[in-house]
Each structure stands twice: as C-alpha cells, then as structure tokens.
Design a protein around this motif. Structure first.
Motif, mmCIF file in Angstrom:
data_model
loop_
_atom_site.group_PDB
_atom_site.id
_atom_site.type_symbol
_atom_site.label_atom_id
_atom_site.label_comp_id
_atom_site.label_asym_id
_atom_site.label_seq_id
_atom_site.Cartn_x
_atom_site.Cartn_y
_atom_site.Cartn_z
ATOM 1 N N ALA A 1 -23.730 -106.449 11.004
ATOM 2 C CA ALA A 1 -24.364 -107.088 9.856
ATOM 3 C C ALA A 1 -25.760 -106.513 9.609
ATOM 4 N N LEU A 2 -26.439 -106.113 10.699
ATOM 5 C CA LEU A 2 -27.783 -105.546 10.545
ATOM 6 C C LEU A 2 -27.735 -104.104 10.054
ATOM 7 N N GLY A 3 -26.536 -103.531 10.021
ATOM 8 C CA GLY A 3 -26.423 -102.185 9.460
ATOM 9 C C GLY A 3 -25.924 -101.124 10.428
ATOM 10 N N PRO B 1 -16.328 -106.579 11.790
ATOM 11 C CA PRO B 1 -17.567 -107.361 11.905
ATOM 12 C C PRO B 1 -17.319 -108.867 11.846
ATOM 13 N N THR B 2 -16.462 -109.295 10.918
ATOM 14 C CA THR B 2 -16.279 -110.739 10.771
ATOM 15 C C THR B 2 -15.521 -111.322 11.963
ATOM 16 N N ASP C 1 -17.800 -95.998 5.860
ATOM 17 C CA ASP C 1 -18.342 -97.008 6.769
ATOM 18 C C ASP C 1 -19.837 -96.798 6.982
ATOM 19 N N THR C 2 -20.242 -95.537 7.126
ATOM 20 C CA THR C 2 -21.663 -95.251 7.352
ATOM 21 C C THR C 2 -22.493 -95.634 6.135
ATOM 22 N N GLN C 3 -21.944 -95.369 4.925
ATOM 23 C CA GLN C 3 -22.693 -95.726 3.716
ATOM 24 C C GLN C 3 -22.784 -97.232 3.543
ATOM 25 N N TYR D 1 -31.519 -100.150 12.017
ATOM 26 C CA TYR D 1 -30.561 -99.168 11.519
ATOM 27 C C TYR D 1 -30.986 -98.522 10.199
ATOM 28 N N SER E 1 -23.299 -98.806 12.024
ATOM 29 C CA SER E 1 -21.969 -98.310 11.653
ATOM 30 C C SER E 1 -21.069 -98.359 12.887
ATOM 31 N N ARG F 1 -26.033 -102.300 4.088
ATOM 32 C CA ARG F 1 -26.384 -103.547 4.782
ATOM 33 C C ARG F 1 -27.759 -103.418 5.420
ATOM 34 N N ALA F 2 -28.029 -102.232 6.001
ATOM 35 C CA ALA F 2 -29.311 -102.055 6.690
ATOM 36 C C ALA F 2 -30.474 -102.144 5.712
ATOM 37 N N SER G 1 -28.151 -92.352 2.117
ATOM 38 C CA SER G 1 -27.445 -93.623 2.085
ATOM 39 C C SER G 1 -27.002 -94.182 3.429
ATOM 40 N N GLY G 2 -26.619 -93.340 4.378
ATOM 41 C CA GLY G 2 -26.046 -93.884 5.615
ATOM 42 C C GLY G 2 -27.054 -94.635 6.452
ATOM 43 N N SER G 3 -26.545 -95.466 7.358
ATOM 44 C CA SER G 3 -27.461 -96.107 8.291
ATOM 45 C C SER G 3 -27.807 -95.109 9.381
ATOM 46 N N ARG G 4 -28.944 -95.328 10.013
ATOM 47 C CA ARG G 4 -29.431 -94.343 10.988
ATOM 48 C C ARG G 4 -29.785 -95.015 12.292
ATOM 49 N N THR H 1 -15.907 -97.210 -2.897
ATOM 50 C CA THR H 1 -15.689 -95.824 -2.476
ATOM 51 C C THR H 1 -16.585 -95.407 -1.313
ATOM 52 N N MET H 2 -17.351 -96.369 -0.815
ATOM 53 C CA MET H 2 -18.307 -96.003 0.236
ATOM 54 C C MET H 2 -17.627 -95.872 1.596
ATOM 55 N N SER I 1 -22.693 -99.393 5.915
ATOM 56 C CA SER I 1 -23.635 -99.866 6.930
ATOM 57 C C SER I 1 -25.066 -99.625 6.472
ATOM 58 N N GLY I 2 -25.294 -98.474 5.846
ATOM 59 C CA GLY I 2 -26.625 -98.179 5.326
ATOM 60 C C GLY I 2 -27.037 -99.188 4.259
ATOM 61 N N LEU J 1 -19.222 -107.017 4.730
ATOM 62 C CA LEU J 1 -18.676 -107.079 6.081
ATOM 63 C C LEU J 1 -17.152 -107.034 6.018
ATOM 64 N N GLU J 2 -16.622 -107.325 4.865
ATOM 65 C CA GLU J 2 -15.181 -107.379 4.656
ATOM 66 C C GLU J 2 -14.922 -106.681 3.319
#
Ligand SMILES: Nc1ncnc2c1ncn2[C@@H]1O[C@H](COP(=O)(O)OP(=O)(O)OP(=O)(O)O)[C@@H](O)[C@H]1O
Ligand SMILES: [Mg+2]
Lengths: 242, 403
Positions: free
Chosen positions: B316-318, B396-397, A90-92, A126, B320, A97-98, B10-13, A87-88, A94-95, A70-71
């Motif tokens: 936090a749940l993912g 997020p934080t 934001d979308t990666q 997500y 973006s 975390r999901a 890898s990305g969130s969807r 190197t990730m 987030s993925g 998150l940070e």
C-alpha cells in the motif's frame, strides 16, 4: 519531484478530478462468481471529503481497494490523478501508490520495530530520495497530527488513538492526491474516534482530498459528501454545502 | 497540478541502502531467531573450512616429511622360498656403502631374548615390549632421529654399558629426563641411560627400542655380527636404481633372500587414507550446511507468514512485487552471510589451534575462505528464493486481511 500541492477549491476553474471510476466491476471467482462491485461510476474532485457508507458486505472495502489500485477491477476504468491505471505495470502502479495515494487502515498497521518517526518516514520510502529528506517531511507530518512529543516512541508504547494518528501522519507525509481511510475509528473508543475525525476534517479544510469509509451514519452525516453503497452498487450520492 | 506530467519517473523506487535497511529489519527485531538460524549455517561452514584447513595443514606436514625421508631405504633378510629364516652377511654394511649414490648407511642388530627393565627387582616376564638393538653413531643422521635428552652413542660409549632409549621405551620405563644419573637392568647388567630420542617419524618401530653399541653387544650378549637390518639414504633421484642393485651387492651369493623396502610408502598410504577421511568429514559439513539452509528457508517461510500484514502495508505504501521479493531475499542473504563469516572464522580458528597443537604450519586454502562465505551465500539465496517469491505473489488486499 512533483508534489500535488493541495489548494483551496478555486471557484472560477472547475476542480480537477483526483479520481474517476467508469463502469467498474469487480468479481471474485467462484460458482457463481461473487460480484463485489457491479458497475460503479464515481468521480472525486480535488479537495473533497467523501464518506462511503453502506451495510457490512456491501462492497465498501472492495471499492476502496480498487480506488487505491491495490486490486485491479474485472472491468471498467480507474483513473487516478488523470492517469489510466489499467495499462500500468506492477511497478508503475506501485509508483502511483507511493506518490499519489495514502492509506489509513482500521488496524493501524504500524511496524513494531520502528520509532514513530521511522514509521512515518517509511510512508515515503518507495518514492526514493534521501532518508534525511524523508525524515524531515515525516517530522512535519508528525507535528501536524500533534504527536511531536512521541517521535522516538515505539508503536507499542502508544495509545490506540496515538497509533492511528501516526498512521495518518504516514499517509499524509508525502502530500498525496488522495487519502483513503477504511473505518479508521473502528478500533477506537468513541471519544478518541471523534477527535480523530476532527483531525481528518481539519486536514480536509487545509486542502487534503479524503475518502472515508464508515459504518456510523452520524459520522457520515457530518461529511461534505456521502456515497451510499448497497450490494456493490451506488444507491445514493448526496452533498451538503458546507 | 494534480494531473502533473503523466507517468513522471513512474515506477516506485528503493535504493540499495534502503533495501539493506528494510531487509535487515526482520533480523533486528527477532534477534534470537536470527542468531539461531545463523548458527545452523555457521556450523556447516565451520566444519567445511576446518576440515579443509586441518587437512591442508597436516597434509603439508606429511608432504614435508615425505620430501625429507623419501630417500630412505631399508634392507633386511627375507625368508627363503621354503620359509627358512635367513640373515644378512656381516659384510653387508661395507658393501652397501660402496654403492655410488648411497650417502648414509647404518646397520642395526636386534638382540633376541634380552629385555630392558627399570631395575633388577622387576620380574623377568615383565618385558614392556622393549627390544634391545645394537647400532652405531650414524643412526641419528640416517634415520632423521633427534635426541631429546643426553646424547646418542658414539665410538667411546659403544664399548661401555651405555644405552639410548626410544621415545616410547623411555616413557614405558618412566624415564622422562636425565637430570639424575639413570641406570636400567639389561640381561643381568646395569646400563647407564645416556640419551633419549624424540619420536622417529618415519620408522616408528624405533620408538619402542633401546640401543647399545656393537662392541658391548658382542661382549655382554654374544651378538654374532650379522646385522638384522640396514638403513640407507641415497641421492633422491637415484633411489630406485639403488634399490635395484642392493640385493646382489649386500648378498652376492643369494640376492633373493634380501628384502628392500621404502618406509615412505607408509606415509603415502597415510596421505591417501587421510584424503578419504576428509571426504567423509566434508560430506558431513555439506550436510550440516544443507540443514542450515533448510533452517533458513524454514525461518523465512515463517517470517513471510507472520509478516503478511507488513507485506500488505508495504504494498500500500508503494512497494512493488519486486521490492517485496528483494526485501525477503536480502534478509535470507544477510542471515547466511553472517553465518558464513562466523563459520569461516570458527573453522579458521579451529585450524590454527589444531595446527599449532600438532606443530604444523597453519595452512588454510584460499578456496576454503572464499568458498565458505560463497557457499553460505548460495545456500541463503536458494533458501530465500521460494519464501521471497511467495511474499511477492501475495496480493496486497489478501495480505492486509491477514490480521
Ligand atoms: N477475496 C475475495 N474473494 C471472494 N469474495 C470476496 C473477496 N473479498 C470480498 N469479497 C466479497 O465481496 C463482498 C464485499 O466485501 P467488502 O469487504 O468490500 O465489504 P464491506 O462493505 O467492506 O464490508 P464490512 O463493512 O463488513 O467491512 C462481500 O460479500 C465479500 O464476501
Ligand atoms: Mg470493509
């Protein structure tokens, strides 16, 4: 979809690291800058139950936020499930975390407009996938935390303990590699808190990897591993063979 | 197994359906607030669609009228260069009817100082402004006038004390129908009302007149046979040519004292003023829409502030940054689209009610229908852009600390 299947720690093979922090520094801008974490290195293996203890302002929440991506750290490396996060995009992140991480907060953070079932199912939102599949996994998680009689209730119809169980089910539903809980019993009375900690210990025995922040030294003493933090540095890391 | 294949998909969807569900959550949970901000947008859109629809409907009514009456001409005496009143020759009608493209000619003769009263007991100075005019049976066809009750004058009734009343004249006299034999008091004689006209669209001064035949006018009131006006219709394509030859035809001795007019000019002027009026109303509609947009922006900013912890939780749940932005943008778009559709329906209904009440054809330009919803959508997108960007930028934080 790749699901990290929790399994009992295999004695023969060395356990895989779920999390690795290498010389992580987190500074907040200011004059002088606030050093919330000063060069922290930490490795958490699969199947561990780790308590993070330390006085207020010592950097526990900051550590958890960095672990949970998150940070982003100011310096240093954070590896989650073997993947370097620096190197990730934001979308990666987030993925990650999901799919890999689950959070439980002191304030529960349930959505008022949704039923218990949908709150838990949104823990999988997500990742994509069909809503029916998400609801099915959510139902299993709700049953696991013992709330099957409350699936259609709204959060405001639940007791504090039930709300936190809902939040735990949400963190758990996707079988993440790591569940992080920041003082999950902080808003609960001691009896309810104790039963919640018992639930977390059961989940750990079933193979879930858990990092738990607590103020309560008695709680920490009951955990398999205790990481003590002070002024942003790790000052103790002890294990009890249990 | 935990290592898994690195960065798999890898990305969130967030699927479109889930986005719609998540984006409508805020509205479902705060219905009153949502409906109030929908109201703002719908008022603006309803005003715009209504103005466009009503103006189109009444404009097409006027244009029909123009097409129907555009070939009408009037001929009257004008004053001399020295300001002396003149009159048309008694031969005027006959001469004018000999102009080739002229299809209809009707002469009228105003009878001055004779007024129409409901009965002989009404004081003489209580004239109601109803003027007496002599004309003949060709009048309805030439002026496009129709009879509401009874009949118009004909060759027979023109010789007897029979009168036809204009629409306004009839209502001033309190005569609404002719189910009972009705008489009025004109210049010391009783006249029987044989007909009442509908309003004459193009020459509205006819509405406050009473019409009698030329023979009775000469007999009872000493009418001298000089018409005070001619009404003509010509083949539509030849209107201007006819207008040019009329003065010398009607008064060969002194063409300069003959005035020719096109009553349809009044209609054209009316069309122009209507357009200007519409511009004003459209401007008001646009302002209402703008205010509605500001309302949505305002609601969205508040929503983002209030839901900081939800934003933090979703991160936090993912979710973006993009997912968070999309969620709030969808919320703003849903608000505005509901407002746009509601406003378009209200505006269209207003047009239908107005057009029917005015006996006009209902005409709503397609542009108003699509444009209404489109304008609402654009408003929502603009209004939602800043709040959703703000929501996405929130760390997020920081968002999670908000409680
Ligand atoms: N966004 C921030 N900006 C500046 N300083 C911060 C920020 N977040 C945390 N800090 C500082 O970093 C230090 C560690 O904070 P942190 O929240 O991690 O403490 P903690 O151990 O969780 O305390 P508590 O037990 O009270 O929750 C504190 O001194 C805090 O003031
Ligand atoms: Mg803390």
């Amino acid at each position: 979809m790749i699901v990290a299947v929790p399994a009992p720690v295999d004695e023969a093979a060395p356990p895989a690291p779920v999390l690795e922090l290498i010389d992580v520094v987190k500074e907040y801008p200011g004059d002088p800058p606030v050093v919330a974490l000063g060069s922290v290195s930490l490795r958490i293996d699969q199947g561990e139950l780790v308590a993070i203890v330390g006085p207020s302002g010592s950097g526990k929440s900051t550590l958890l936020h960095v672990i949970g991506t998150l940070e982003r750290p100011t310096r240093g490396v954070v590896r989650v499930a073997g993947e370097d996060t620096s190197t990730m995009s934001d979308t990666q992140l987030s993925g990650l975390r999901a799919r890999r991480l689950g959070f439980v907060f002191q304030q529960f953070f349930l959505l008022d407009g949704l039923s218990v079932l949908d709150n838990v199912a949104d823990g999988l939102l997500y990742r994509g996938g069909h809503i029916a599949e998400r609801r099915r996994l959510a139902e299993a998680a709700i049953e696991r935390v013992g709330l099957d009689h409350r699936v259609d209730h709204r959060p405001n119809q639940l007791s504090g303990g039930e709300q936190q169980r809902t939040a735990i089910a949400r963190a758990l539903a996707g079988r993440p590699a790591l569940v992080m809980a920041d003082e999950p019993t902080g808003n609960l009375d001691s009896a309810t808190g104790a039963s919640l900690l018992e639930l977390l210990r059961e989940l750990h025995r079933e193979g879930t990897t858990i990092v738990l922040i607590t103020h309560d030294l008695d709680v920490a003493a009951a955990m398999q591993r205790r990481v003590e933090i002070r002024d942003g540095r790790i000052v103790g890391d002890t294990r009890t063979g249990s | 197994m935990i290592r898994g294949p690195a960065r798999d998909g890898s990305g969130s969807r967030l699927s479109r359906r889930d986005l719609l569900r998540v984006g409508s959550l805020g509205l479902r949970n705060r219905r009153l607030r949502a409906s109030l901000s929908v109201l703002g947008i719908s008022i603006g859109i309803a005003a715009i669609v209504g103005v466009l629809g009503i103006s189109q409907s009444s404009k097409s009514g006027l244009l029909n009228e123009l097409g129907r009456l555009g070939n009408l001409l009037t001929v009257g005496p004008s004053s001399t260069a020295f300001g002396q009143p003149t009159e048309l020759p008694t031969t005027a009608e006959g001469m004018a009817s000999r102009v080739g493209p002229v299809t209809n000619v009707t002469e009228i003769g105003a009878i001055s100082n004779i007024y129409v009263y409901r009965s002989s007991l009404v004081p003489a100075n209580d004239t109601l402004g109803i003027s007496l005019t002599a004309t003949d049976a060709t009048f309805p066809a030439t002026l496009g006038a129709s009879v509401a009750h009874g009949t118009f004058l004909n060759a027979a009734t023109a010789r007897y004390p029979a009168v036809v009343l204009g629409a306004e004249a009839a209502s001033l006299l309190g005569i609404n129908n002719l189910t009972n034999p009705t008489q009025v008091w004109i210049g010391g004689h009783w006249f029987t009302v044989v007909g009442i006209l509908n309003p004459v669209q193009l020459v509205s001064q006819m509405d406050s007149m009473a019409f009698i035949g030329f023979p009775i006018a000469e007999h009872d009131f000493g009418f001298d046979g000089h018409p005070t006006g001619l009404y003509l219709r010509s083949v539509p394509s030849q209107v201007n040519e006819v207008a040019a030859v009329l003065p010398p035809t009607v008064n060969p001795a002194n063409p300069s004292v003959v005035a020719v007019n096109f009553p349809s000019d009044i209609l054209k002027a009316e069309l122009v003023t209507k357009g200007a009026y519409n511009g004003l109303l459209l401007g008001l509609g646009a302002i209402a829409l703008l205010v509605g947009g500001v309302g949505i922006a305002n609601v969205m900013v508040i929503s983002v502030l209030e839901r900081r912890s939800e934003i933090g939780l979703r991160r936090a749940l993912g979710a973006s940054r993009r997912h968070v932005a999309q969620q709030f943008l969808v919320e703003a778009l849903l608000l505005s689209v509901v407002g746009g559709v509601a406003g378009t329906v209200i505006g269209a209904l207003a047009t239908v009610v107005y057009a029917i009440s005015q006996h006009q054809l209902v005409q709503i330009p397609d542009l108003a229908l699509y444009g209404g919803v489109g304008a609402a959508l654009a408003t929502g997108a603009i209004a939602g852009l800043y709040p959703s960007m703000r929501a996405a930028r929130l760390s997020p934080t920081e968002a999670l600390r908000a409680v």
